[in-house]
Write a protein that holds these residues in place. Structure first.
Motif, PDB file in Angstrom:
ATOM      1  N   TYR A   1       2.431  47.968  22.541  1.00 56.43           N
ATOM      2  CA  TYR A   1       2.634  47.526  23.908  1.00 56.43           C
ATOM      3  C   TYR A   1       1.601  48.208  24.802  1.00 56.43           C
ATOM      4  O   TYR A   1       1.128  49.302  24.503  1.00 56.43           O
TER       5      TYR A   1
ATOM      6  N   GLY B   1       2.623  57.799  23.512  1.00 57.89           N
ATOM      7  CA  GLY B   1       1.686  57.009  24.299  1.00 57.89           C
ATOM      8  C   GLY B   1       0.274  57.558  24.290  1.00 57.89           C
ATOM      9  O   GLY B   1       0.047  58.756  24.118  1.00 57.89           O
TER      10      GLY B   1
ATOM     11  N   LEU C   1       1.481  52.062  24.108  1.00 58.42           N
ATOM     12  CA  LEU C   1       2.655  52.609  23.427  1.00 58.42           C
ATOM     13  C   LEU C   1       2.867  51.904  22.101  1.00 58.42           C
ATOM     14  O   LEU C   1       2.883  50.677  22.029  1.00 58.42           O
TER      15      LEU C   1
ATOM     16  N   ARG D   1      -2.976  57.336  26.847  1.00 52.55           N
ATOM     17  CA  ARG D   1      -3.497  56.864  28.132  1.00 52.55           C
ATOM     18  C   ARG D   1      -5.000  56.668  27.977  1.00 52.55           C
ATOM     19  O   ARG D   1      -5.747  57.635  27.854  1.00 52.55           O
TER      20      ARG D   1
ATOM     21  N   GLN E   1       1.432  49.373  28.967  1.00 47.81           N
ATOM     22  CA  GLN E   1       2.284  49.556  30.125  1.00 47.81           C
ATOM     23  C   GLN E   1       1.433  49.776  31.357  1.00 47.81           C
ATOM     24  O   GLN E   1       0.594  50.682  31.398  1.00 47.81           O
TER      25      GLN E   1
ATOM     26  N   LEU F   1       6.369  46.859  30.261  1.00 45.10           N
ATOM     27  CA  LEU F   1       5.721  46.867  28.948  1.00 45.10           C
ATOM     28  C   LEU F   1       5.438  45.441  28.519  1.00 45.10           C
ATOM     29  O   LEU F   1       6.320  44.577  28.577  1.00 45.10           O
TER      30      LEU F   1
ATOM     31  N   MET G   1      -1.794  52.524  29.721  1.00 48.11           N
ATOM     32  CA  MET G   1      -1.030  53.337  28.779  1.00 48.11           C
ATOM     33  C   MET G   1      -0.651  52.441  27.603  1.00 48.11           C
ATOM     34  O   MET G   1      -0.103  51.357  27.803  1.00 48.11           O
TER      35      MET G   1
END
Lengths: 109, 112
Positions: free
Chosen positions: B35, B106, B90, B108, B37, B43, B88
């Motif tokens: 995902y 996560g 995930l 970034r 975000q 998400l 971000m």
């Protein structure tokens, strides 16, 4: 996509109060889940409610599901400052999941 | 406890670079997901996989590809990084069936 909508987007309460967050979705689901995310971190699974269940409890958490209205709510009772986080509902169908945009909860000490 | 490990916490890459984001889970989960975000968007599912060498497109697969050569590892590839892929990322895994997901911490990613 079956992303959900969460309401409110942000919620600020005092420690000890209850917090209620709502989630609505558009298509049929197998189950609905709630997750918590502390700032800048991954999500943590809180509770899962199946489509044939109406209410579920876990500690200070209470989740309801109304499939006729395609909605769910998460209640956190006796909130604590440590409950400050973002909370996401997620709808699972056929083994994949879509998330709502989240509710940002702030609990003031 | 199930652990999902993402290889980098923070990453800075240049526009046009090929970027690999790695995700490893240690509990023999069949399903793995990527995902992204972004603020206000929640998400969004990029790709997912139900088994080794299998992959399915999510809602926003454009500009990404994935690889799952081993059950425990699911890699996200940005073929040519662009600034709009700053986000971000995930990774999550789950058992087949109706169970919750376990997320990594996560990555970034900033593309400059």
């Amino acid at each position: 996509s079956q992303q959900g909508e969460e309401d409110p987007q942000a919620l600020s309460i005092q420690e000890g109060e209850n917090a209620t967050m709502n989630c609505s979705y558009k298509t049929s689901i197998n189950n609905l889940q709630w997750y918590r995310q502390n700032s800048g971190r991954g999500l943590v699974h809180l509770i899962l409610i199946r489509s044939n269940e109406r209410e579920k409890h876990s500690g200070r958490l209470r989740v309801t599901l109304d499939t006729s209205k395609k909605s769910s709510s998460l209640l956190i009772t006796a909130s604590r400052a440590a409950d400050t986080a973002s909370y996401f509902c997620a709808m699972e169908r056929n083994n994949d999941m879509r998330f709502g945009a989240g509710t940002r909860l702030t609990v003031k000490p | 406890d199930v652990k999902v490990t993402q290889s980098s916490r923070y990453l800075v890459k240049r526009t046009g670079e090929k970027v690999f984001l790695e995700c490893v889970q240690d509990m023999d989960h069949e399903n793995m997901f990527w995902y992204r975000q972004d603020p206000g968007l929640g998400l969004r599912l990029i790709y997912f996989s139900y088994d080794v060498k299998m992959k399915e497109k999510g809602d926003i697969p454009e500009g990404y590809s994935v690889s799952r050569e081993k059950k425990e590892r699911f890699s996200l590839i940005l073929e040519s990084a662009s600034t709009n892929q700053t986000s971000m990322y995930l990774c999550a895994s789950s058992l087949a069936g109706y169970y919750g997901y376990t997320f990594g911490s996560g990555t970034r990613l900033t593309v400059v």
